[in-house]
Write a protein that holds these residues in place. Structure first.
Motif, PDB file in Angstrom:
ATOM      1  N   UNK A   8       1.162  -1.269  -0.487  1.00  0.00           N
ATOM      2  CA  UNK A   8      -0.043  -0.161   0.063  1.00  0.00           C
ATOM      3  C   UNK A   8       1.237   1.576   0.353  1.00  0.00           C
ATOM      4  N   UNK A   9       1.742   1.632   0.884  1.00  0.00           N
ATOM      5  CA  UNK A   9       2.989   2.417   0.706  1.00  0.00           C
ATOM      6  C   UNK A   9       3.485   2.808  -0.392  1.00  0.00           C
ATOM      7  N   UNK A  10       4.268   1.569  -0.585  1.00  0.00           N
ATOM      8  CA  UNK A  10       4.991   0.985  -1.641  1.00  0.00           C
ATOM      9  C   UNK A  10       4.004   2.290  -2.695  1.00  0.00           C
ATOM     10  N   UNK A  11       3.322   1.279  -3.228  1.00  0.00           N
ATOM     11  CA  UNK A  11       1.685   2.408  -4.796  1.00  0.00           C
ATOM     12  C   UNK A  11       1.343   3.685  -4.104  1.00  0.00           C
ATOM     13  N   UNK A  12       1.449   3.781  -3.205  1.00  0.00           N
ATOM     14  CA  UNK A  12       0.929   5.598  -2.465  1.00  0.00           C
ATOM     15  C   UNK A  12       1.857   6.329  -3.492  1.00  0.00           C
ATOM     16  N   UNK A  13       3.361   5.956  -3.054  1.00  0.00           N
ATOM     17  CA  UNK A  13       4.682   6.873  -3.152  1.00  0.00           C
ATOM     18  C   UNK A  13       5.129   6.501  -4.464  1.00  0.00           C
ATOM     19  N   UNK A  14       4.792   6.006  -4.969  1.00  0.00           N
ATOM     20  CA  UNK A  14       5.199   5.915  -6.848  1.00  0.00           C
ATOM     21  C   UNK A  14       4.079   6.861  -7.406  1.00  0.00           C
ATOM     22  N   UNK A  15       2.822   6.395  -6.911  1.00  0.00           N
ATOM     23  CA  UNK A  15       2.020   6.759  -7.756  1.00  0.00           C
ATOM     24  C   UNK A  15       2.255   8.384  -7.307  1.00  0.00           C
ATOM     25  N   UNK A  16       2.360   8.819  -6.186  1.00  0.00           N
ATOM     26  CA  UNK A  16       2.580  10.467  -6.012  1.00  0.00           C
ATOM     27  C   UNK A  16       3.666  11.071  -6.598  1.00  0.00           C
ATOM     28  N   UNK A  17       4.637  10.098  -6.824  1.00  0.00           N
ATOM     29  CA  UNK A  17       6.012  11.209  -6.698  1.00  0.00           C
ATOM     30  C   UNK A  17       6.755  10.449  -8.620  1.00  0.00           C
ATOM     31  N   UNK A  18       5.892   9.628  -9.074  1.00  0.00           N
ATOM     32  CA  UNK A  18       6.693   8.851 -10.348  1.00  0.00           C
ATOM     33  C   UNK A  18       6.814   9.948 -11.478  1.00  0.00           C
ATOM     34  N   UNK A  19       8.357  10.605 -12.215  1.00  0.00           N
ATOM     35  CA  UNK A  19       7.756  10.965 -13.653  1.00  0.00           C
ATOM     36  C   UNK A  19       8.312  10.045 -14.654  1.00  0.00           C
ATOM     37  N   UNK A  20       8.037   9.886 -15.559  1.00  0.00           N
ATOM     38  CA  UNK A  20       7.787   9.416 -16.990  1.00  0.00           C
ATOM     39  C   UNK A  20       9.020   8.830 -16.811  1.00  0.00           C
TER      40      UNK A  20
END
Length: 468
Positions: free
Chosen positions: A318-330
């Motif tokens: 859950x935490x991994x998903x939230x962090x990557x969803x918020x901060x990932x760039x293309x």
């Protein structure tokens, strides 16, 4: 010279012509060879009936004796009492404790079985060294069978304070079984102090010089023996690992970003949830690191059938998903997560090419990953270790960036400092740490314990201490 007999929960017998696997084997192999020793323990096999006689083989000058364990007893002994009760309690996580009387009964049955199968293999001048929390009652079981040889016990995990240990309904009985040993060894001075506190508060026992426990006529020596690593072996593996295909692919995939790495067994004591939250704080507090760092967390699955571990996995995802969803760039993903084992040489290579190592357990007896990370570094361009103050390793490795793993802002700040640390300071810190690692290596650890146990045996023979 006395023969050394080592007893541990699990014995992985090496294939013919091959060295024994595992960190513990590295430390004990030399001593066992010198003393033509015996290593006794569980084979890793379960049986539907009572265990038969030990299977005895000889490899590389060492005798290995292994037994199978009844499957039902194993569940209670290992999964039940050892890992659902002792593990969380000794790691200061009592909320995960699940006490059942039948677990304690199975725990004692298996320790009695170990004693029953080991006793016929013993010789008059043997020196016994028993390892870790799964086998705390083994010394008492051997004494009941009439074994009067010198017996030492080493606890690899932390020892809890008196107020915490007494949460356990059978705390007094368990603690009394530790008091039949001639020597009880710990990773840190804090662990030894907790043991002596339990003796004073729980048993009313007298202590001498904060080192020796007096129980009637029996004296229990205590010692601090911080376990180390084989520094040369780790350095060698890291140089080889840096050249393997996986390390090249990892480095290439970073596209110039700095690598932060964590490598742990999947366990609530390792502080993985808190670590991810701290990394999230790094991204929130220091936007300039976006696109400049990548965090690789390797989590080796363990005890996957236990509910508490399944819950950890769900929360991590859950935490991994939230962090990557918020901060990932293309063109940049901030966290890479691997829930699988990585070969030792490959892992040491990953350590060597990284810039920051995160070792942030909520409590740990020692944590050899911290030591391996430092030993794996290129001394000309070393990475920086961010280390929990609640790991035993922090008592030795004061040149690391020491943090409290519950303080997410402090961990984030330490990561930022490590990422930007000048080369001269990195080299200075690494040089200081390496000197400690070499001084307190795996060979110093086993020599120190064996010499102290031999001294305790001599004291007993001279009448200064007598077994109960």
């Amino acid at each position: 010279m006395s023969r050394l007999v080592v007893v541990s929960n699990r014995v992985a017998v090496p294939a013919s012509g091959q060295p024994a696997p595992g960190g513990l084997a590295v430390g004990l192999q030399g001593a066992l060879k010198e003393a033509k020793g015996l290593w006794f323990g569980w084979s890793g096999e379960l049986t539907g009936t009572e265990s038969g006689q030990p299977e005895v083989v000889r490899r590389g000058g060492v005798t290995y004796a292994t037994i199978d364990i009844n499957e039902k007893d194993y569940r209670g002994y290992y999964e039940g009492f050892s890992n659902n009760i002792l593990w969380p309690l000794f790691h200061y996580q009592p909320a995960f404790l699940r006490y059942r009387r039948r677990y304690f009964e199975a725990y004692n049955r298996v320790n009695d079985l170990f004693a029953k199968r080991l006793q016929p293999l013993l010789e008059p001048d043997d020196l016994l060294w028993i390892h870790d929390y799964q086998l705390i009652p083994l010394g008492a079981a051997l004494r009941r069978l009439g074994v009067d040889l010198p017996i030492g016990f080493f606890l690899h995990i932390p020892f809890p304070a008196y107020d915490l240990l007494r949460v356990l309904p059978v705390a007094k009985e368990l603690f009394q079984s530790l008091c039949v040993y001639d020597l009880v060894g710990f990773q840190t001075e804090m662990d030894r102090a907790a043991f002596l506190e339990n003796a004073r508060m729980g048993l009313g026992a007298a202590t001498e010089d904060n080192q020796t426990l007096q129980l009637g006529e029996h004296r229990v020596a205590t010692g601090v023996f911080p376990i180390g690593i084989d520094v040369d072996e780790v350095e060698h593996q890291s140089r080889l690992g840096q050249g393997v295909k996986a390390a090249h692919r990892l480095t290439s995939s970073l596209h110039g970003s700095k690598l932060i790495i964590g490598a742990d067994r999947l366990d609530y004591s390792k502080g993985l949830l808190e670590r991810l939250r701290a990394y999230q704080r790094l991204l929130a507090r220091y936007p300039d690191v976006h696109g400049q760092v990548v965090f690789l967390q390797i989590a080796q699955p363990s005890r996957t059938m236990m509910i508490s571990y399944q819950e950890i996995t769900r929360n991590l995802q859950k935490i991994l998903g939230r962090i990557n969803a918020r901060y990932t760039h293309y063109d940049w993903v901030p966290i890479r997560y691997m829930e699988k084992s990585v070969g030792r040489q490959t892992l040491m290579g990953f350590f060597r090419v990284s810039h920051v190592g995160l070792v942030t357990p909520l409590r740990d007896g020692m944590n050899l990953v911290a030591k391996e990370y430092l030993a794996a570094q290129d001394p000309d361009d070393p990475g920086v270790l961010v280390l929990s103050s609640l790991a035993g390793a922090a008592q030795e490795l004061d040149s690391a960036l020491i943090i409290n793993p519950y303080d997410q802002d402090a961990v984030a700040d330490a990561m930022q400092k490590a990422i930007n640390m000048p080369l001269a300071e990195r080299r200075e810190r690494h040089s200081a740490a390496l000197a400690v690692l070499r001084r307190n290596d795996i060979h110093a650890w086993r020599r120190g314990f064996i010499e102290r146990l031999e001294a305790a045996a001599r004291a007993t023979d001279s009448g200064l201490a007598t077994a109960p």
